[in-house]
Design an enzyme around this catalytic site. Sequence first.
Site, PDB file in Angstrom:
ATOM      1  N   HIS A   1       0.783  -1.136   0.039  1.00 54.46           N
ATOM      2  CA  HIS A   1      -0.084   0.027   0.052  1.00 54.46           C
ATOM      3  C   HIS A   1       0.688   1.320  -0.138  1.00 54.46           C
ATOM      4  O   HIS A   1       2.119   1.096   0.289  1.00 54.46           O
ATOM      5  CB  HIS A   1      -0.880  -0.043   1.222  1.00 54.46           C
TER       6      HIS A   1
ATOM      7  N   LYS B   1      -0.569   4.805   4.427  1.00 53.89           N
ATOM      8  CA  LYS B   1      -1.442   4.010   5.046  1.00 53.89           C
ATOM      9  C   LYS B   1      -0.852   3.985   6.542  1.00 53.89           C
ATOM     10  O   LYS B   1       0.231   3.436   6.767  1.00 53.89           O
ATOM     11  CB  LYS B   1      -1.541   2.699   4.754  1.00 53.89           C
TER      12      LYS B   1
END
Length: 248
Positions: free
Chosen positions: A142, A146
């Site tokens: 990600h 995040k």
Amino acid sequence: MINILVCGICGKMGAAVANLLQNDAEARVCCGVDVTPCEDGKIPVYKTFDSVKEKADVILDFSSPAALNAELDWAVKNGVPVVLAATGYEDSQLKLIDARAEKIAIFKTANFSIGVNLLVKLVREAALTLGEKFDIEIVEKHHNLKVDAPSGTALMLADGANSAFGGGKQYLNGRSGKTGKRGNEIGIHAVRGGTIVGEHDVIFAGEDEVITLSHSASSKRVFAAGAIKAAKWVAGKPAGKYDMTDVI
């Protein structure tokens, strides 16, 4: 017309939801709740749920676990279903969600992508077929903003695989040092960098062969679209917990 209250409307996902709903014939954003001010003043945005004046048919939450308690209190008080699209909830919050689901409809899933939910099914089928002779490892990637790891989707995939073994496997988040030989586990590894939207690989490693099931998202629109579909679906539903398997 379904009136949707978007919690976290000033964030990237909240904004994506609002943009997709601009020309929707079935639903619209009636207002938002966010502690961060929005640049676009076309939609009423409140800092707290107690300040909301509009009537909402469903709450769509792309904010953070910090908003959960006030959100669920307001939802129960007003009899409004909730779609929880945030991740990183603590155990106490998960118990609260279960308790509130006895009073209102709560839709919760770690990933709103139809493709990811199909992947969960495929992972379970693979685990059932391959059995204990194949080790299972999950790699999730990600963007660098995040805040939680492993991702909720990685855990959802691990649960899908683990269901083939009666939930008997432990989850090992990363490895370092002298870990010894592999045990009865599913390894989960997190990568954070750049603007990666979301990539998940489930690796089944056996003797002399490896099977990898993967999903890659190139845009956050896929998650926003899935969340909107869930919000439309759960509006008017009786109390209980729901997820994407109910929709698809």
